[in-house]
Design a protein around this motif. Structure first.
Motif, PDB file in Angstrom:
ATOM      1  N   PHE A 102       0.814  -1.211   0.000  1.00  0.00           N
ATOM      2  CA  PHE A 102       0.000   0.000   0.000  1.00  0.00           C
ATOM      3  C   PHE A 102       0.857   1.276   0.000  1.00  0.00           C
ATOM      4  O   PHE A 102       0.675   2.159   0.843  1.00  0.00           O
ATOM      5  CB  PHE A 102      -0.924   0.016   1.230  1.00  0.00           C
ATOM      6  CG  PHE A 102      -1.799  -1.188   1.365  1.00  0.00           C
ATOM      7  CD1 PHE A 102      -2.933  -1.335   0.589  1.00  0.00           C
ATOM      8  CD2 PHE A 102      -1.486  -2.187   2.277  1.00  0.00           C
ATOM      9  CE1 PHE A 102      -3.748  -2.448   0.715  1.00  0.00           C
ATOM     10  CE2 PHE A 102      -2.288  -3.298   2.417  1.00  0.00           C
ATOM     11  CZ  PHE A 102      -3.426  -3.438   1.630  1.00  0.00           C
ATOM     12  N   PRO A 103       1.781   1.413  -0.946  1.00  0.00           N
ATOM     13  CA  PRO A 103       2.623   2.617  -0.953  1.00  0.00           C
ATOM     14  C   PRO A 103       1.825   3.895  -1.187  1.00  0.00           C
ATOM     15  O   PRO A 103       2.207   4.972  -0.732  1.00  0.00           O
ATOM     16  CB  PRO A 103       3.597   2.360  -2.107  1.00  0.00           C
ATOM     17  CG  PRO A 103       2.877   1.410  -3.005  1.00  0.00           C
ATOM     18  CD  PRO A 103       2.077   0.531  -2.093  1.00  0.00           C
ATOM     19  N   CYS A 104       0.670   3.762  -1.875  1.00  0.00           N
ATOM     20  CA  CYS A 104      -0.125   4.952  -2.181  1.00  0.00           C
ATOM     21  C   CYS A 104      -0.649   5.625  -0.909  1.00  0.00           C
ATOM     22  O   CYS A 104      -0.945   6.828  -0.913  1.00  0.00           O
ATOM     23  CB  CYS A 104      -1.282   4.597  -3.099  1.00  0.00           C
ATOM     24  SG  CYS A 104      -2.389   3.343  -2.426  1.00  0.00           S
ATOM     25  N   LEU A 105      -0.752   4.871   0.180  1.00  0.00           N
ATOM     26  CA  LEU A 105      -1.237   5.472   1.430  1.00  0.00           C
ATOM     27  C   LEU A 105      -0.292   6.548   1.944  1.00  0.00           C
ATOM     28  O   LEU A 105      -0.711   7.474   2.636  1.00  0.00           O
ATOM     29  CB  LEU A 105      -1.420   4.388   2.501  1.00  0.00           C
ATOM     30  CG  LEU A 105      -2.535   3.355   2.265  1.00  0.00           C
ATOM     31  CD1 LEU A 105      -2.574   2.345   3.388  1.00  0.00           C
ATOM     32  CD2 LEU A 105      -3.891   4.046   2.120  1.00  0.00           C
ATOM     33  N   LEU A 106       0.982   6.430   1.570  1.00  0.00           N
ATOM     34  CA  LEU A 106       1.954   7.412   2.047  1.00  0.00           C
ATOM     35  C   LEU A 106       1.817   8.759   1.345  1.00  0.00           C
ATOM     36  O   LEU A 106       2.429   9.738   1.758  1.00  0.00           O
ATOM     37  CB  LEU A 106       3.375   6.863   1.867  1.00  0.00           C
ATOM     38  CG  LEU A 106       3.706   5.623   2.705  1.00  0.00           C
ATOM     39  CD1 LEU A 106       5.117   5.133   2.409  1.00  0.00           C
ATOM     40  CD2 LEU A 106       3.554   5.908   4.198  1.00  0.00           C
ATOM     41  N   ARG A 132      -7.767  -0.349  15.650  1.00  0.00           N
ATOM     42  CA  ARG A 132      -6.505  -0.774  15.032  1.00  0.00           C
ATOM     43  C   ARG A 132      -6.710  -2.048  14.212  1.00  0.00           C
ATOM     44  O   ARG A 132      -6.149  -2.206  13.118  1.00  0.00           O
ATOM     45  CB  ARG A 132      -5.467  -1.002  16.125  1.00  0.00           C
ATOM     46  CG  ARG A 132      -4.160  -1.609  15.636  1.00  0.00           C
ATOM     47  CD  ARG A 132      -3.175  -1.688  16.806  1.00  0.00           C
ATOM     48  NE  ARG A 132      -1.978  -2.404  16.443  1.00  0.00           N
ATOM     49  CZ  ARG A 132      -1.834  -3.729  16.564  1.00  0.00           C
ATOM     50  NH1 ARG A 132      -2.839  -4.455  17.018  1.00  0.00           N
ATOM     51  NH2 ARG A 132      -0.704  -4.304  16.222  1.00  0.00           N
ATOM     52  N   ASN A 133      -7.526  -2.982  14.724  1.00  0.00           N
ATOM     53  CA  ASN A 133      -7.775  -4.223  13.997  1.00  0.00           C
ATOM     54  C   ASN A 133      -8.499  -3.959  12.678  1.00  0.00           C
ATOM     55  O   ASN A 133      -8.246  -4.637  11.677  1.00  0.00           O
ATOM     56  CB  ASN A 133      -8.607  -5.176  14.857  1.00  0.00           C
ATOM     57  CG  ASN A 133      -7.843  -5.684  16.060  1.00  0.00           C
ATOM     58  OD1 ASN A 133      -6.623  -5.549  16.121  1.00  0.00           O
ATOM     59  ND2 ASN A 133      -8.546  -6.244  17.017  1.00  0.00           N
ATOM     60  N   ILE A 134      -9.417  -2.980  12.683  1.00  0.00           N
ATOM     61  CA  ILE A 134     -10.119  -2.620  11.443  1.00  0.00           C
ATOM     62  C   ILE A 134      -9.115  -2.139  10.403  1.00  0.00           C
ATOM     63  O   ILE A 134      -9.162  -2.527   9.235  1.00  0.00           O
ATOM     64  CB  ILE A 134     -11.184  -1.542  11.726  1.00  0.00           C
ATOM     65  CG1 ILE A 134     -12.308  -2.120  12.580  1.00  0.00           C
ATOM     66  CG2 ILE A 134     -11.745  -0.967  10.417  1.00  0.00           C
ATOM     67  CD1 ILE A 134     -13.315  -1.091  13.044  1.00  0.00           C
ATOM     68  N   PHE A 135      -8.188  -1.287  10.826  1.00  0.00           N
ATOM     69  CA  PHE A 135      -7.167  -0.774   9.905  1.00  0.00           C
ATOM     70  C   PHE A 135      -6.280  -1.902   9.370  1.00  0.00           C
ATOM     71  O   PHE A 135      -5.926  -1.915   8.187  1.00  0.00           O
ATOM     72  CB  PHE A 135      -6.295   0.267  10.604  1.00  0.00           C
ATOM     73  CG  PHE A 135      -7.012   1.542  10.963  1.00  0.00           C
ATOM     74  CD1 PHE A 135      -8.181   1.914  10.308  1.00  0.00           C
ATOM     75  CD2 PHE A 135      -6.517   2.381  11.948  1.00  0.00           C
ATOM     76  CE1 PHE A 135      -8.844   3.091  10.637  1.00  0.00           C
ATOM     77  CE2 PHE A 135      -7.170   3.564  12.280  1.00  0.00           C
ATOM     78  CZ  PHE A 135      -8.337   3.912  11.627  1.00  0.00           C
ATOM     79  N   LEU A 136      -5.925  -2.851  10.236  1.00  0.00           N
ATOM     80  CA  LEU A 136      -5.060  -3.953   9.811  1.00  0.00           C
ATOM     81  C   LEU A 136      -5.779  -4.911   8.864  1.00  0.00           C
ATOM     82  O   LEU A 136      -5.179  -5.423   7.916  1.00  0.00           O
ATOM     83  CB  LEU A 136      -4.566  -4.735  11.032  1.00  0.00           C
ATOM     84  CG  LEU A 136      -3.494  -4.061  11.889  1.00  0.00           C
ATOM     85  CD1 LEU A 136      -3.260  -4.854  13.165  1.00  0.00           C
ATOM     86  CD2 LEU A 136      -2.187  -3.916  11.115  1.00  0.00           C
ATOM     87  N   LEU A 137      -7.075  -5.147   9.130  1.00  0.00           N
ATOM     88  CA  LEU A 137      -7.815  -6.103   8.325  1.00  0.00           C
ATOM     89  C   LEU A 137      -8.305  -5.513   7.006  1.00  0.00           C
ATOM     90  O   LEU A 137      -8.661  -6.244   6.091  1.00  0.00           O
ATOM     91  CB  LEU A 137      -9.010  -6.645   9.120  1.00  0.00           C
ATOM     92  CG  LEU A 137      -8.635  -7.567  10.276  1.00  0.00           C
ATOM     93  CD1 LEU A 137      -9.848  -7.847  11.155  1.00  0.00           C
ATOM     94  CD2 LEU A 137      -8.046  -8.877   9.763  1.00  0.00           C
ATOM     95  N   PHE A 138      -8.317  -4.180   6.912  1.00  0.00           N
ATOM     96  CA  PHE A 138      -8.694  -3.544   5.647  1.00  0.00           C
ATOM     97  C   PHE A 138      -7.984  -2.200   5.520  1.00  0.00           C
ATOM     98  O   PHE A 138      -8.588  -1.130   5.647  1.00  0.00           O
ATOM     99  CB  PHE A 138     -10.210  -3.361   5.566  1.00  0.00           C
ATOM    100  CG  PHE A 138     -10.689  -2.992   4.193  1.00  0.00           C
ATOM    101  CD1 PHE A 138     -10.485  -3.841   3.109  1.00  0.00           C
ATOM    102  CD2 PHE A 138     -11.350  -1.797   3.972  1.00  0.00           C
ATOM    103  CE1 PHE A 138     -10.917  -3.502   1.839  1.00  0.00           C
ATOM    104  CE2 PHE A 138     -11.786  -1.438   2.713  1.00  0.00           C
ATOM    105  CZ  PHE A 138     -11.575  -2.302   1.638  1.00  0.00           C
ATOM    106  N   PRO A 139      -6.669  -2.234   5.245  1.00  0.00           N
ATOM    107  CA  PRO A 139      -5.886  -0.990   5.159  1.00  0.00           C
ATOM    108  C   PRO A 139      -6.420   0.054   4.191  1.00  0.00           C
ATOM    109  O   PRO A 139      -6.262   1.256   4.453  1.00  0.00           O
ATOM    110  CB  PRO A 139      -4.493  -1.489   4.741  1.00  0.00           C
ATOM    111  CG  PRO A 139      -4.421  -2.885   5.266  1.00  0.00           C
ATOM    112  CD  PRO A 139      -5.808  -3.422   5.103  1.00  0.00           C
ATOM    113  N   PRO A 140      -7.064  -0.324   3.059  1.00  0.00           N
ATOM    114  CA  PRO A 140      -7.555   0.711   2.144  1.00  0.00           C
ATOM    115  C   PRO A 140      -8.534   1.696   2.775  1.00  0.00           C
ATOM    116  O   PRO A 140      -8.735   2.789   2.237  1.00  0.00           O
ATOM    117  CB  PRO A 140      -8.240  -0.100   1.033  1.00  0.00           C
ATOM    118  CG  PRO A 140      -7.499  -1.391   1.001  1.00  0.00           C
ATOM    119  CD  PRO A 140      -7.205  -1.674   2.451  1.00  0.00           C
TER     120      PRO A 140
END
Length: 279
Positions: A102-106, A132-140
């Protein structure tokens, strides 16, 4: 200190540098990477649970059409291939795979974005420890706009969940009177027009022919051609099929054989009443 100092391989660090340095200074990039690492990859006692949820996602979303889901599953697959598998999700060991996937997140203003999403999730009742778990399970989700992306999706999910709680009861001869009452109430709650279709017959979509008047001066009305109907008129015309589909799905095979020749939802209901009265 460079990008490779954050456990990203040299080749990946080179690609990231080419990808990001056009819009970031090195200190800005390092600050973002540190922030993400602190928020998402600081380690946790519940990593095993998060990993199990990731495995469930891999099992149930194996052929997704959504690009964001595909990217997320690719992220999980990279971690699963390591020793320790998805139990590592959220640990420093899987941080490089996050950056590579997910480099685009940067490119995003991550601090303000994450803080806004965290506040929104807390406001709708998500416990802080689960965010935090929500972010990890669906980073987009970190790239999503709250009003344009997150809220509409949550509204859609809420409708799906509510419909699962409000399923029409399965047809029962033994408790037919109760079934009929609950079924009518169910259709009325879903859509008054569906209840009309079942009790009175298919909705006819008509249009007025002003050039031809009846004896009382009113314009003659004819069935409106499909290619002239609005989206709402097409929806209403299709309610007959929707009603029949729902009724078919709540019947056992023996009952279905007895009513399968019925041409309308109204006729199906009338035949069910007749069957039950005979018994």
């Amino acid at each position: 200190m460079g990008v490779e100092d954050f456990c990203v391989s040299l080749s990946s660090a080179t690609n990231l540098a080419r990808y990001l340095f056009a819009s970031h200074t090195l200190p800005q990039l390092i600050h973002k990477v540190k922030f993400v690492k602190k928020i998402l990859f600081s380690g946790s006692d519940d990593l095993g649970v998060t990993g199990k949820n990731a495995l469930r996602m891999m099992a149930t979303l194996s052929i997704p059409a959504d690009e964001d889901v595909q990217q997320t599953l690719a992220f999980f697959e990279k971690i699963q291939a390591r020793r320790g598998g998805l139990n590592l999700l959220g640990s420093n060991a899987c941080f490089p795979y996050f950056i590579e996937t997910f480099p685009c997140l940067l490119f995003l203003p991550l601090e303000s974005r994450i803080q806004s999403i965290m506040k929104f999730l807390e406001d709708i009742g998500v416990p802080k420890g689960y965010i935090r778990n929500i972010f990890l399970l669906f980073p987009p989700i970190l790239s999503y706009d709250i009003d344009k992306d997150i809220k509409p999706r949550l509204q859609s999910y809420a409708k799906i969940i509510m419909s699962s709680f409000n399923k029409i009861p399965t047809f029962s001869k033994e408790e037919f009177n109760d079934w009929k009452k609950r079924t009518r109430d169910h259709f009325a709650a879903e859509d008054d027009d569906i209840l009309y279709v079942i009790t009175d017959g298919p909705l006819e979509i008509m249009k007025a022919i002003t050039a031809v008047a009846l004896t009382d001066g009113a314009p003659r009305r004819i069935k409106k051609p499909r290619d002239e109907r609005t989206s709402e008129e097409k929806r209403k015309a299709n309610l007959e099929n929707v009603a029949k589909d729902i009724l078919y799905k709540i019947m056992d095979k023996n009952t279905f054989r007895k009513i399968k020749m019925c041409k309308s939802a109204k006729e199906i209901l009338e035949n069910l009443i007749q069957l039950c009265e005979e018994n």
